[in-house]
Design an enzyme around this catalytic site. Structure first.
Site, short mmCIF file in Angstrom:
data_model
loop_
_atom_site.label_atom_id
_atom_site.label_comp_id
_atom_site.label_asym_id
_atom_site.label_seq_id
_atom_site.Cartn_x
_atom_site.Cartn_y
_atom_site.Cartn_z
N HIS A 273 62.55 21.59 27.94
CA HIS A 273 63.38 21.26 26.67
C HIS A 273 64.27 22.31 26.48
O HIS A 273 65.13 22.60 26.89
CB HIS A 273 62.29 21.15 25.52
N HIS A 312 69.29 13.59 32.28
CA HIS A 312 68.77 13.69 30.69
C HIS A 312 67.94 12.15 30.84
O HIS A 312 68.11 11.17 31.39
CB HIS A 312 69.78 13.53 29.77
N ASP A 368 73.10 21.58 28.81
CA ASP A 368 72.44 22.98 29.11
C ASP A 368 73.19 23.78 29.74
O ASP A 368 73.04 25.24 30.03
CB ASP A 368 71.05 22.74 29.76
#
Length: 468
Positions: A273, A312, A368
């Site tokens: 996460h 994702h 990210d």
């Protein structure tokens, strides 16, 4: 004869075990899991009692892949587009924004007792561990915000007084999030803590508290301030991800909001996460130069290496936030210089987007990669998750507030399980038991050294004798 609207908006389920047919209403393209409890059947011969077949059918959904747990008006993700967050359900008027902004910034200062709390952590403690602990610690100051002390309906009544108490905690948590994060940062630097300044923006105040060393009229660079603001907006909420769900799960017990937000922070800490953008940079460091990308790609295909920053749970094409991240990165790199890992990141991106292995699995780049921006701005790797947690406090609070005010009140979240363990077993005295062997069936012995080893070899009064 035509079908009625009720028939069209329903699911007909025939239980082949009993021959019975059940009609289950479809509302907003969903069915109630509890409706399946009506579908019961007698247990078949030798069937496990733990299956509870006669008590109704259970719905199995490991990892909540297709289970809706709440009705929400906050964020919608369709996997192809973006997300938005509105705590109060609409954009504020100028007057409403003024109140909200002033209250958040007013509540950014923490009690003086917080300083020794932060100093109690080791200099090398992970900042996420510090911030998570600090959020829980914060709740100990505000007894008026604890339903255990003020009554279960403290936040669920929805009247003027209840909403005022709720709003005050929202101001406090959002306002103090940057302060707690900056204090965790300063602990690592061995520096004194900085009182939140006046007259700066939310992210400007954050940068000031991290970096100010007593200079007169100190102001953070506006490009970095704007970049951080943009990334904070992108990270503020993302529907019912792991951390938001953790906040709701914890909050469903009617615990105080500080404890619920601390639980969300702990969830965000994990590498699947909030720790993912840190993992991206570590991956890029391990790859090194762009020419090493092909070998890394092949290692990923063989499952010898882990690919971070791609794919994702929700988005099946590129995460739409990634395009804004790239634009923000260009603006930051103009004043900081390009990160040395940028070329490696772009080479990895290009190789993965052309490779059939990744195309089939829909492993497109996700948000990210913002870790490159944080790195260029001079933040240490282990501070990346904190930079994710600070804005996400806003989203967590939005979901928490919505749940507190939902129609029908708050029900504690209590998922079911499918018990597949042993049935009833007779008690066997310890001397008659046969050890169950296997890697996962027996505790691991710890190999002691140092003082523990010497103590084991020493003799002293009361030392327990070894038992077989």
């Amino acid at each position: 004869m035509g079908r009625t609207v009720e028939q069209e908006q329903s699911l007909s389920v025939r239980d082949n075990r009993t021959g019975k047919t059940y009609t289950i209403p479809i509302t907003d393209n969903s069915v109630s899991a509890t409706a399946f409890k009506a579908i019961s059947a007698p247990r078949v011969k030798n069937e496990r009692e733990e299956n509870e077949t006669d008590k109704g059918l259970r719905v199995q959904d490991k990892g909540f892949l297709n289970t809706a747990v709440i009705r929400s008006e906050i964020t919608y993700i369709d996997g192809e587009a973006g997300a938005y967050l509105l705590i109060y359900g609409s954009l504020p008027s100028a007057a409403q924004f003024d109140v909200f902004q002033k209250e958040v910034m007013h509540h950014s200062v923490v009690h003086a007792d917080a300083a020794p709390f932060f100093r109690s952590f080791r200099y090398d403690a992970h900042p996420m561990a510090i911030v998570t602990s600090a959020l829980a610690y914060l709740g100990s100051y505000y007894s008026e915000a604890n339903p255990s002390l003020q009554g279960q309906t403290l936040f669920t009544k929805g009247d003027e007084n209840s909403l005022a108490i709720m709003d005050k905690q929202i101001y406090r948590l959002i306002g103090k999030a940057t302060t707690l994060a900056a204090m965790a940062y300063r602990v690592r630097q061995g520096r004194d803590f900085v009182t939140p300044p006046t007259g700066l923006s939310y992210t400007g105040s954050f940068l000031y508290q991290m970096d100010h060393l007593g200079e007169d009229d100190y102001r953070p660079n506006p490009v970095l301030e704007k970049a951080l603001d943009t990334l904070f907006l992108l990270h503020a909420d993302h529907e019912l991800n792991a951390s938001a769900t953790t906040v709701l799960q914890t909050g469903s017990s009617l615990v105080d909001p500080y404890s619920a937000i601390a639980a969300g922070c702990a969830s965000l800490y994990g590498p699947l996460h909030g720790g993912a953008n840190e993992a991206v940079i570590r991956m890029l460091i391990s790859i090194g130069k762009p020419e090493n990308v092909p070998a890394f790609i092949e290692a990923v295909k063989k499952r010898e290496k882990v690919l971070s920053g791609f794919g994702h749970r929700v988005y099946k094409t590129s995460d739409p936030r990634s395009f804004i991240v790239r634009k923000t990165a260009d603006e930051v790199f103009k004043i900081t210089g390009k990160d040395e890992l940028l070329e490696t990141a772009m080479a990895l991106h290009e190789a993965a987007m052309k490779d059939e292995y990744f195309i089939k699995r829909k492993l497109a780049p996700n948000v990210d990669f913002c870790g490159l921006i944080y790195r260029a701005m001079g933040f240490p790797l282990d501070f990346f998750p904190v930079l994710f947690a600070v804005p996400r406090v806003v989203g967590w609070l939005a979901h928490w507030r919505q749940m507190m005010l939902q129609d029908g009140g708050v029900k504690i979240w209590r998922p079911r399980q499918l018990y597949v363990g042993a049935s009833k077993r007779d008690y066997v005295p310890v001397g008659e038991r046969v050890a169950v062997e296997g890697l996962r069936k027996t505790p691991t012995a710890v190999e002691h050294s140092g003082i523990s080893k010497r103590k084991a070899l020493a003799s002293f009064k009361g030392k327990a004798e070894a038992k077989l």
